[in-house]
Design an enzyme around this catalytic site. Structure first.
Site, PDB file in Angstrom:
ATOM      1  N   GLY A 115       0.855  -1.185   0.000  1.00 50.19           N
ATOM      2  CA  GLY A 115       0.000   0.000   0.000  1.00 50.19           C
ATOM      3  C   GLY A 115       0.885   1.227   0.000  1.00 50.19           C
ATOM      4  O   GLY A 115       2.004   1.208  -0.531  1.00 50.19           O
ATOM      5  N   ILE A 138       2.571   2.918   2.472  1.00 48.65           N
ATOM      6  CA  ILE A 138       3.850   2.844   3.194  1.00 48.65           C
ATOM      7  C   ILE A 138       4.703   1.697   2.650  1.00 48.65           C
ATOM      8  O   ILE A 138       5.928   1.828   2.508  1.00 48.65           O
ATOM      9  CB  ILE A 138       3.613   2.710   4.719  1.00 48.65           C
ATOM     10  CG1 ILE A 138       2.824   3.925   5.233  1.00 48.65           C
ATOM     11  CG2 ILE A 138       4.943   2.590   5.458  1.00 48.65           C
ATOM     12  CD1 ILE A 138       2.328   3.806   6.676  1.00 48.65           C
ATOM     13  N   THR A 164       6.398  -2.011  11.333  1.00 47.42           N
ATOM     14  CA  THR A 164       5.977  -0.631  11.635  1.00 47.42           C
ATOM     15  C   THR A 164       4.462  -0.516  11.449  1.00 47.42           C
ATOM     16  O   THR A 164       3.943   0.589  11.394  1.00 47.42           O
ATOM     17  CB  THR A 164       6.660   0.398  10.710  1.00 47.42           C
ATOM     18  OG1 THR A 164       6.379   0.047   9.350  1.00 47.42           O
ATOM     19  CG2 THR A 164       8.157   0.465  10.937  1.00 47.42           C
ATOM     20  N   ARG A 191       1.243  -2.750  12.894  1.00 47.43           N
ATOM     21  CA  ARG A 191       0.576  -2.832  14.195  1.00 47.43           C
ATOM     22  C   ARG A 191       1.108  -4.074  14.916  1.00 47.43           C
ATOM     23  O   ARG A 191       1.319  -5.121  14.298  1.00 47.43           O
ATOM     24  CB  ARG A 191      -0.938  -2.946  14.050  1.00 47.43           C
ATOM     25  CG  ARG A 191      -1.635  -1.633  13.709  1.00 47.43           C
ATOM     26  CD  ARG A 191      -1.621  -0.626  14.863  1.00 47.43           C
ATOM     27  NE  ARG A 191      -2.326   0.610  14.544  1.00 47.43           N
ATOM     28  CZ  ARG A 191      -1.756   1.717  14.078  1.00 47.43           C
ATOM     29  NH1 ARG A 191      -0.449   1.758  13.875  1.00 47.43           N
ATOM     30  NH2 ARG A 191      -2.491   2.796  13.850  1.00 47.43           N
ATOM     31  N   GLU A 215       1.336  -3.034  23.812  1.00 46.22           N
ATOM     32  CA  GLU A 215       1.909  -1.714  23.582  1.00 46.22           C
ATOM     33  C   GLU A 215       1.311  -0.756  24.606  1.00 46.22           C
ATOM     34  O   GLU A 215       0.068  -0.720  24.709  1.00 46.22           O
ATOM     35  CB  GLU A 215       1.570  -1.269  22.152  1.00 46.22           C
ATOM     36  CG  GLU A 215       2.355  -0.059  21.728  1.00 46.22           C
ATOM     37  CD  GLU A 215       2.213   0.238  20.231  1.00 46.22           C
ATOM     38  OE1 GLU A 215       2.369  -0.676  19.413  1.00 46.22           O
ATOM     39  OE2 GLU A 215       1.931   1.394  19.914  1.00 46.22           O
ATOM     40  N   HIS A 263       6.661   3.248  18.948  1.00 44.36           N
ATOM     41  CA  HIS A 263       5.600   3.694  18.022  1.00 44.36           C
ATOM     42  C   HIS A 263       5.833   5.148  17.577  1.00 44.36           C
ATOM     43  O   HIS A 263       4.979   6.011  17.772  1.00 44.36           O
ATOM     44  CB  HIS A 263       4.214   3.525  18.662  1.00 44.36           C
ATOM     45  CG  HIS A 263       3.113   3.427  17.645  1.00 44.36           C
ATOM     46  ND1 HIS A 263       1.970   2.706  17.851  1.00 44.36           N
ATOM     47  CD2 HIS A 263       2.980   3.966  16.392  1.00 44.36           C
ATOM     48  CE1 HIS A 263       1.183   2.803  16.790  1.00 44.36           C
ATOM     49  NE2 HIS A 263       1.775   3.569  15.895  1.00 44.36           N
TER      50      HIS A 263
END
Ligand code: NAP
Length: 336
Positions: A159, A161, A244, A246, A275, A296
């Site tokens: 996509g 990124i 990077t 999730r 997280e 993050h």
């Protein structure tokens, strides 16, 4: 009684986004250093009769939160990802949901490469070695890492990124394998133009044949746990996994075992499950030799975060005015 709409913002955000909102609305910003509890967001929305909410990835925005203020017209995510928002519940309630696609792309791809390079070339370990005053002489075997140039980069999710991460492979003479729901011939052509040979393969083949695997799919029911024991075992024992996207896309226990037993070489994570990742979490015993972790910060450049704030403000304005959001998560999720 004031009729100025009220907007609640769940964290101090950089740039001029909040000032822009203050020019038009009553704006209340949570000033804690940690995210507010969900119950606090609910009670604040209720107390303020808020029409707008600007929320962070750390906030769970579920039906209860959406129901807290009957006047709530718009939830504006300070992020591209909106898996922390119950978008179906928002659509049912006619509450607009904004997000910030595009603006984070290049900065997050930069961080994917930062993690990739740091894991490959052991830069965190190297820094700690120098800081611990262990550097006594040049050593022919010191901190030998993996070559990045001429290696194969596997992109899971080509996509925005994923594509930006793939483009950066040009400078390193890398070939790219990618997987996702469909082949993307146009993106392959664009990559070919800059000298990157990109090939669509199934996930199994990508995992088996890539030196570096970088994850860029959104967190969905279908992608939760996408990289588990079976997948990690398919990777080569010196491969590097970069996440990077999730944290929940990778099975943390399986990754822990993979690093322990050497199914893969190293990992670089900007997102984790859980997280935040506590320093005494099992996974952290691999750091920094086999694991590089950042908290993050994928989109955390000064310029990008300021632009995110502007986009989040623009989504609030449109939502309160009852207009189409410039960047609607409901539209992107096929819910409007
Ligand atoms: P994007 O442009 O929507 O790209 C997502 C890609 O994943 C697309 O190629 C999509 O394929 C693919 N995909 C979607 N569902 C899939 C599935 N079930 N199986 C396989 N592939 C699937 O999103 P983006 O802007 O690149 O962002 C990707 C994710 O990065 C975000 O959702 C967010 O969670 C994360 N992110 C993290 C940070 C950070 O700070 N670390 C910053 C920004 C974003 P199609 O093209 O076929 O739909």
């Amino acid at each position: 009684m004031s009729t100025t709409p009220t907007v609640y913002v769940t964290r101090e955000i950089p740039g001029s986004g909040v000032e822009r909102l203050r020019e038009q609305y009553e704006v209340v910003v949570w000033d804690g250093t940690l995210p507010p509890e969900k119950t606090h967001i609910e009670s604040k929305l209720r107390e303020l009769d808020a029409e707008g909410l600007v929320c962070m990835v750390s906030d769970e925005i579920d039906a209860e939160v959406l129901d807290a203020s009957p006047d709530l017209a718009v939830v504006s995510a300070f992020s591209v990802g909106y898996d922390h928002i119950d978008v179906e519940a928002a659509a049912e309630r006619d509450i607009a949901v904004g997000h910030t696609p595009g603006v984070l792309t290049e900065t997050t791809a930069d961080l994917a490469w930062t993690l990739l390079m740091a894991a490959a070339r052991r830069t965190v370990e190297a820094y700690e070695y120098v800081a611990a005053d262990e550097w006594e002489a040049w050593d022919p075997t010191l901190l030998m890492g993996a070559d990045v140039h001429d290696a194969t980069l596997g992109i899971v999710g080509l996509g925005s990124i994923g594509f930006a991460t793939a483009r950066r492979a040009a400078g390193f003479g890398m070939d790219v394998l990618y997987t996702g729901r469909n082949p993307k011939p146009e993106r392959e052509d664009e990559l070919a133009e800059i000298g990157v040979d990109a090939t669509y393969v199934e996930l199994d083949a990508l995992l088996a044949d890539s030196d570096f695997v970088s994850l860029h799919v959104p967190l969905l029911d279908e992608t939760e746990g996408l990289i588990g024991e079976a997948e990690l075992r398919q990777m080569s024992d010196d491969a590097v996994l970069v996440n990077t996207a999730r944290g929940e896309i990778v099975d943390t226990d399986a990754l822990d075992t993979a690093l322990e037993e050497g199914w893969i070489g190293r990992a670089g994570l900007d997102v984790t499950d859980p997280e935040p990742l506590p320093a005494d979490h099992d996974l952290m015993r691999h750091a920094p030799e086999k694991l590089v972790v950042t908290p993050h910060i994928g989109s955390s450049s000064i310029d990008t975060r300021s632009r995110v704030a502007e986009m989040a403000a623009a989504n609030v304005e449109a939502g309160i005015d009852g207009e189409e959001l410039p960047n609607s998560a409901l539209r992107d999720a096929g819910l409007e």
